[in-house]
Design an enzyme around this catalytic site. Structure first.
Site, PDB file in Angstrom:
ATOM      1  NE  ARG A 177       4.126  -3.698   4.183  1.00  0.00           N
ATOM      2  CZ  ARG A 177       3.115  -3.747   3.336  1.00  0.00           C
ATOM      3  NH1 ARG A 177       2.591  -4.906   2.969  1.00  0.00           N
ATOM      4  NH2 ARG A 177       2.603  -2.643   2.826  1.00  0.00           N
ATOM      5  CB  SER A 205       5.487  -4.101   0.234  1.00  0.00           C
ATOM      6  OG  SER A 205       6.040  -2.843   0.014  1.00  0.00           O
ATOM      7  N   GLY A 247      -0.685  -5.481  -2.161  1.00  0.00           N
ATOM      8  CA  GLY A 247      -0.619  -5.074  -0.756  1.00  0.00           C
ATOM      9  C   GLY A 247       0.475  -5.778   0.022  1.00  0.00           C
ATOM     10  CE1 TYR A 305       0.237   4.573   1.039  1.00  0.00           C
ATOM     11  CE2 TYR A 305       1.419   6.512   0.290  1.00  0.00           C
ATOM     12  CZ  TYR A 305       1.300   5.441   1.155  1.00  0.00           C
ATOM     13  OH  TYR A 305       2.253   5.236   2.123  1.00  0.00           O
ATOM     14  CG  ASP A 338       5.675  -1.112   2.475  1.00  0.00           C
ATOM     15  OD1 ASP A 338       5.138  -1.230   3.586  1.00  0.00           O
ATOM     16  OD2 ASP A 338       5.075  -0.741   1.459  1.00  0.00           O
TER      17      ASP A 338
HETATM   18  P1  NG1 Z   1       1.730  -1.055  -0.038  1.00  0.00           P
HETATM   19  O1  NG1 Z   1       0.960  -0.316  -1.060  1.00  0.00           O
HETATM   20  O2  NG1 Z   1       1.015  -2.184   0.485  1.00  0.00           O
HETATM   21  O3  NG1 Z   1       3.106  -1.401  -0.490  1.00  0.00           O
HETATM   22  C1  NG1 Z   1       1.727   1.320   1.255  1.00  0.00           C
HETATM   23  C2  NG1 Z   1       2.990   2.081   1.628  1.00  0.00           C
HETATM   24  C3  NG1 Z   1       3.360   1.906   3.109  1.00  0.00           C
HETATM   25  C4  NG1 Z   1       2.181   2.155   4.006  1.00  0.00           C
HETATM   26  C5  NG1 Z   1       0.987   1.305   3.516  1.00  0.00           C
HETATM   27  C6  NG1 Z   1      -0.259   1.539   4.317  1.00  0.00           C
HETATM   28  C7  NG1 Z   1       4.584   2.224  -0.220  1.00  0.00           C
HETATM   29  C8  NG1 Z   1       5.801   1.654  -0.841  1.00  0.00           C
HETATM   30  N1  NG1 Z   1       4.124   1.623   0.859  1.00  0.00           N
HETATM   31  O4  NG1 Z   1       1.974  -0.067   1.242  1.00  0.00           O
HETATM   32  O5  NG1 Z   1       4.435   2.780   3.421  1.00  0.00           O
HETATM   33  O6  NG1 Z   1       1.855   3.506   4.069  1.00  0.00           O
HETATM   34  O7  NG1 Z   1       0.684   1.579   2.158  1.00  0.00           O
HETATM   35  O8  NG1 Z   1      -0.054   1.221   5.647  1.00  0.00           O
HETATM   36  O9  NG1 Z   1       4.027   3.190  -0.702  1.00  0.00           O
END
Ligand code: NG1
Length: 500
Positions: A50, A154, A152, A255, A199
């Protein structure tokens, strides 16, 4: 929106006109499955990556986000094997070597190891934990992913969601889409990242040609929203900075730390607002900014005078921003653990238990609650305004949407500190070349950026990025690598089963 993951029979139902390369890919997957396991797969489960258009790092604060599913995806070809063994292989076997597990092994996930099959186990557990059952069947699975890892977009959610679809079919279960999305979000936490649910929700529920306005609280709800009609129409360009940020290994300082900062922020804000003892706050685990906001406005005498939904959101969020300043404005440099524990009248060890540090350890001397809360409330405001512009299509919608995206990038960079110099540079180049709005997408600290571009400027934006970013820092990229890093995309469909 259908209740269960749909089944499709034609690749054009998934990828639109771009089916030739996909047909080759699916045929190779089936042939490799046969060569590896001795028979054809029974089905292929597919879940996409996504792009988050706006609403970064606020899913875990309980606020709505605005992502879209895209074409890059994970495929899981699978077949029950009449044994109690689960054999899993990957088309990229050099990077992800084959693994074999008993049904019981599938529940053992060592989150201290960065091991690809952990994500497969997460998908497995996600489904079975949801129905409180052990697995009953052995099966063979072959995976193929086109979502860049750590970019980024996902890849992890695409992987876990596709695995869940495969496992539920093998096990004869049928979870609803909402159940699959919640189970996947829950399951990813087994690999040590305290993830939000955006995601997984968009990977499962994505809609062709629409972005999704996803709400998490009080229940998960996804509303398809189209971008406004425009002439030239709007397009999205994705540019991967190729700075790989591994969410798992950097979690304690990036994170997971941000999740904790917003969680402690919510606890302290509830205290500041005098609502910490109210049942909804005291019992919430986790307490999020959204719960605090809802509870504050549920309190007698605190007005939410406007009936109109969008105006109501705006009014409430603006009040929360003012309260944030009052609550944390004295500590722009951040709080130490002892200072936070003192405000909350708990021992430091108790604070650590409240934020589940045994499961998600974090490392920081100071916790910047003011900046993180300012980002969360202002970003939620931008998401609500973004949706409103999409639905109302006012004059100069492109400039207005772009402006919100640019503000989001500034906030991610300055308040949430999840950007990086490469992301900032890519955004600058794209805006100069004609993008309405440019920002990081996903967790940040590297990875991808998203750019809202009028269709007639897509080539200019891509060329500027190719010449000024990729040629400068990644001059040895092949044409194919460049086209994987830099591409135009549009909202695609969510997870499904494919039967030829
Ligand atoms: P990424 O790292 O891009 O998959 C993560 C989190 C999301 C959200 C975003 C920031 C996971 C699977 N996904 O996305 O839930 O918090 O960072 O908006 O950890």
């Amino acid at each position: 929106m259908s209740l269960f993951a749909p089944t499709v029979h034609g690749l054009s139902d998934i990828y639109g006109a771009d089916v030739d390369a996909q047909a080759v890919r699916y045929a190779r997957l089936a042939a490799t499955f046969k060569a590896t396991f001795g028979s054809q797969p029974e089905f292929i489960a597919r879940a996409p990556g996504r792009v988050n258009i706006i609403g970064e790092h606020i899913d875990y604060c309980g606020f709505p986000v605005f992502p879209m599913a895209i074409a890059p995806d994970t495929l899981v070809a699978a077949r029950a094997n009449r044994s109690d063994l689960i054999r899993v292989s990957n088309m990229d076997s050099a990077k992800y070597p084959p693994r074999e597990f008993s049904v019981a092994d599938m529940f053992e996930i060592d989150s201290t190891k960065h091991e690809w099959s952990n994500y497969f186990k997460c998908g497995y557990r996600g489904v079975l934990d949801h129905v409180s059952r052990q697995g009953s069947k052995g099966f063979d699975a072959l995976l193929d992913g086109t979502v860049p890892a750590g970019g980024g977009l996902s890849s992890s959610a695409a992987f876990v969601c596709a695995t869940q679809l495969a496992v539920q079919r093998i096990e004869g279960l049928s979870l609803t889409q909402a159940e699959l999305a919640s189970a996947a979000a829950q399951a990813e936490r087994h690999v040590g990242v305290n993830a939000g649910g955006m995601d997984q929700a968009v990977s499962i529920m994505g809609q062709q040609d629409s972005a999704l306005f996803i709400e998490f609280h009080p229940t998960l709800k996804a509303t398809p929203v189209r971008l406004p009609e425009a002439d030239p129409p709007f397009a999205f360009v994705i540019a991967n900075t190729l700075v790989v940020s591994n969410k798992h290994t950097t979690a304690p300082t990036n994170y997971n730390l941000r999740v904790v900062e917003t969680r402690i922020g919510a606890l302290m804000l509830a205290k500041h607002l005098g609502i910490a003892e109210r049942v909804a706050c005291a019992n919430a685990d986790p307490l999020t900014f959204k719960v605090v906001m809802d509870e504050y406005f549920a309190k007698p005498n605190v007005g939410d005078s406007n009936d109109d939904e969008v105006q109501g959101w705006i009014e409430r969020l603006e009040i929360m921003l003012r309260e944030t300043e009052k609550a944390f404005g004295t500590h722009p440099q951040g709080y130490t653990r002892d200072e936070m524990a003192a405000v909350l009248s708990v021992a430091t060890a108790e604070l650590s238990a409240k934020i589940h540090e045994n499961q998600f350890p974090v490392r920081a001397d100071r916790f910047k609650l003011l900046q993180r809360a300012q980002h969360a409330f202002s970003e939620a405001l931008r998401v609500v305004k973004f949706r409103w512009i999409c639905e109302q299509a006012p004059e100069e919608a492109g400039l207005k949407l772009g402006d919100l995206m640019n503000q989001s990038q500034d906030s991610c960079r300055d308040l949430f500190e999840c950007s990086c110099p490469e992301l900032d540079e890519v955004c600058k180049i794209a805006r100069k070349a004609g993008s309405f709005g440019s920002r990081l997408t996903g967790a940040g600290w590297g990875g991808c950026s998203v750019h809202l571009v009028p269709a007639n400027k897509v080539d200019d934006v891509k060329k500027a990025l190719a010449d000024q970013y990729y040629a400068t820092y990644f001059s040895d990229l092949s044409t194919e690598q460049l086209s994987e890093a830099l591409f135009a995309t549009k909202p695609g469909r969510g997870a499904c089963y494919y039967f030829a």
